[in-house]
Design a protein around this motif. Structure first.
Motif, PDB file in Angstrom:
ATOM      1  N   ILE A  49       0.746  -1.211   0.028  1.00  0.00           N
ATOM      2  CA  ILE A  49      -0.250  -0.040   0.019  1.00  0.00           C
ATOM      3  C   ILE A  49       0.767   1.137  -0.044  1.00  0.00           C
ATOM      4  O   ILE A  49       0.565   2.228  -0.600  1.00  0.00           O
ATOM      5  CB  ILE A  49      -0.988  -0.084   1.225  1.00  0.00           C
ATOM      6  N   ALA A  50       1.949   1.310   0.712  1.00  0.00           N
ATOM      7  CA  ALA A  50       2.996   2.280   0.835  1.00  0.00           C
ATOM      8  C   ALA A  50       3.635   2.631  -0.413  1.00  0.00           C
ATOM      9  O   ALA A  50       3.663   3.844  -0.817  1.00  0.00           O
ATOM     10  CB  ALA A  50       3.955   1.982   1.881  1.00  0.00           C
ATOM     11  N   ARG A  51       3.615   1.681  -1.377  1.00  0.00           N
ATOM     12  CA  ARG A  51       4.191   1.741  -2.643  1.00  0.00           C
ATOM     13  C   ARG A  51       3.118   2.014  -3.669  1.00  0.00           C
ATOM     14  O   ARG A  51       3.544   2.377  -4.786  1.00  0.00           O
ATOM     15  CB  ARG A  51       4.874   0.370  -3.085  1.00  0.00           C
ATOM     16  N   GLY A  52       2.073   1.780  -3.208  1.00  0.00           N
ATOM     17  CA  GLY A  52       0.717   2.467  -4.126  1.00  0.00           C
ATOM     18  C   GLY A  52       0.650   1.130  -5.191  1.00  0.00           C
ATOM     19  O   GLY A  52       0.165   1.635  -6.282  1.00  0.00           O
ATOM     20  N   THR A  96      10.465 -15.611  -0.448  1.00  0.00           N
ATOM     21  CA  THR A  96       9.484 -15.234  -1.141  1.00  0.00           C
ATOM     22  C   THR A  96       8.995 -13.900  -0.658  1.00  0.00           C
ATOM     23  O   THR A  96       8.841 -12.844  -1.455  1.00  0.00           O
ATOM     24  CB  THR A  96       8.236 -16.295  -1.258  1.00  0.00           C
ATOM     25  N   LEU A  97       9.066 -13.687   0.674  1.00  0.00           N
ATOM     26  CA  LEU A  97       8.698 -12.659   1.330  1.00  0.00           C
ATOM     27  C   LEU A  97       9.841 -11.490   0.688  1.00  0.00           C
ATOM     28  O   LEU A  97       9.247 -10.378   0.727  1.00  0.00           O
ATOM     29  CB  LEU A  97       8.622 -12.741   3.000  1.00  0.00           C
ATOM     30  N   ASP A  98      10.884 -11.724   0.710  1.00  0.00           N
ATOM     31  CA  ASP A  98      12.161 -10.804   0.638  1.00  0.00           C
ATOM     32  C   ASP A  98      11.875 -10.538  -0.978  1.00  0.00           C
ATOM     33  O   ASP A  98      11.967  -9.308  -1.277  1.00  0.00           O
ATOM     34  CB  ASP A  98      13.279 -11.609   0.754  1.00  0.00           C
ATOM     35  N   GLY A 147      10.223  -2.144  -2.918  1.00  0.00           N
ATOM     36  CA  GLY A 147      11.193  -0.980  -2.456  1.00  0.00           C
ATOM     37  C   GLY A 147      11.428  -1.403  -1.063  1.00  0.00           C
ATOM     38  O   GLY A 147      12.150  -0.428  -0.586  1.00  0.00           O
ATOM     39  N   ARG A 148      11.287  -2.449  -0.494  1.00  0.00           N
ATOM     40  CA  ARG A 148      11.956  -2.674   0.953  1.00  0.00           C
ATOM     41  C   ARG A 148      12.685  -4.024   1.008  1.00  0.00           C
ATOM     42  O   ARG A 148      12.592  -4.787   0.000  1.00  0.00           O
ATOM     43  CB  ARG A 148      10.632  -2.596   2.084  1.00  0.00           C
ATOM     44  N   THR A 150      13.181  -4.160   8.118  1.00  0.00           N
ATOM     45  CA  THR A 150      11.842  -4.205   8.701  1.00  0.00           C
ATOM     46  C   THR A 150      11.849  -4.422  10.121  1.00  0.00           C
ATOM     47  O   THR A 150      12.919  -4.533  10.604  1.00  0.00           O
ATOM     48  CB  THR A 150      11.045  -5.513   7.908  1.00  0.00           C
ATOM     49  N   HIS A 151      10.707  -4.483  10.884  1.00  0.00           N
ATOM     50  CA  HIS A 151      10.819  -4.789  12.337  1.00  0.00           C
ATOM     51  C   HIS A 151      10.818  -5.946  12.563  1.00  0.00           C
ATOM     52  O   HIS A 151      10.600  -6.539  13.884  1.00  0.00           O
ATOM     53  CB  HIS A 151       9.422  -4.202  12.852  1.00  0.00           C
TER      54      HIS A 151
END
Length: 110
Positions: free
Chosen positions: A12-15, A46-48, A55-56, A61-62
């Motif tokens: 969502i942050a990346r739109g 996969t998450l990476d 862009g992360r 991350t936390h």
């Protein structure tokens, strides 16, 4: 933070829509939906890959535990070592601790 929340927030942050993220990451859109709903847990790679498409990265991350910056520098340095080097370093620390323990025992025996 769990993988579902992490991915949804990054997307969502990346739109991006789920469909756009799926196209960027080379995964089917329903797989993204299952991960974001918590119905499926992605493998770390996969998450990476999904976060990279947003862009992360996992490292930023936390998911990483909060640590003192100096300790984090030590952790990063240890991660640069090969497994054999880490094992040798561990063996050296174990020998040092054993030496300290024996010195303490000898001091109590006097």
């Amino acid at each position: 933070m769990d993988a579902a929340s992490l991915l949804r927030e990054a997307r969502i942050a990346r739109g991006l829509t789920q469909r756009e993220l799926a196209a960027l990451a080379g995964l089917p859109q329903p797989a993204i939906a299952r991960i974001e709903s918590g119905a499926s847990s992605p493998r770390v790679d996969t998450l990476d890959r999904l976060l990279a498409a947003c862009g992360r990265s996992i490292a930023a991350t936390h998911l990483s535990p909060p640590v003192d910056p100096d300790e984090w520098t030590l952790v990063q340095g240890n991660l640069q070592l090969t497994p054999a080097q880490r094992l040798a370093k561990l063996a050296a620390w174990a020998a040092f601790v054993t030496k300290l323990r024996r010195a303490g025992e000898a001091g109590r025996a006097r």
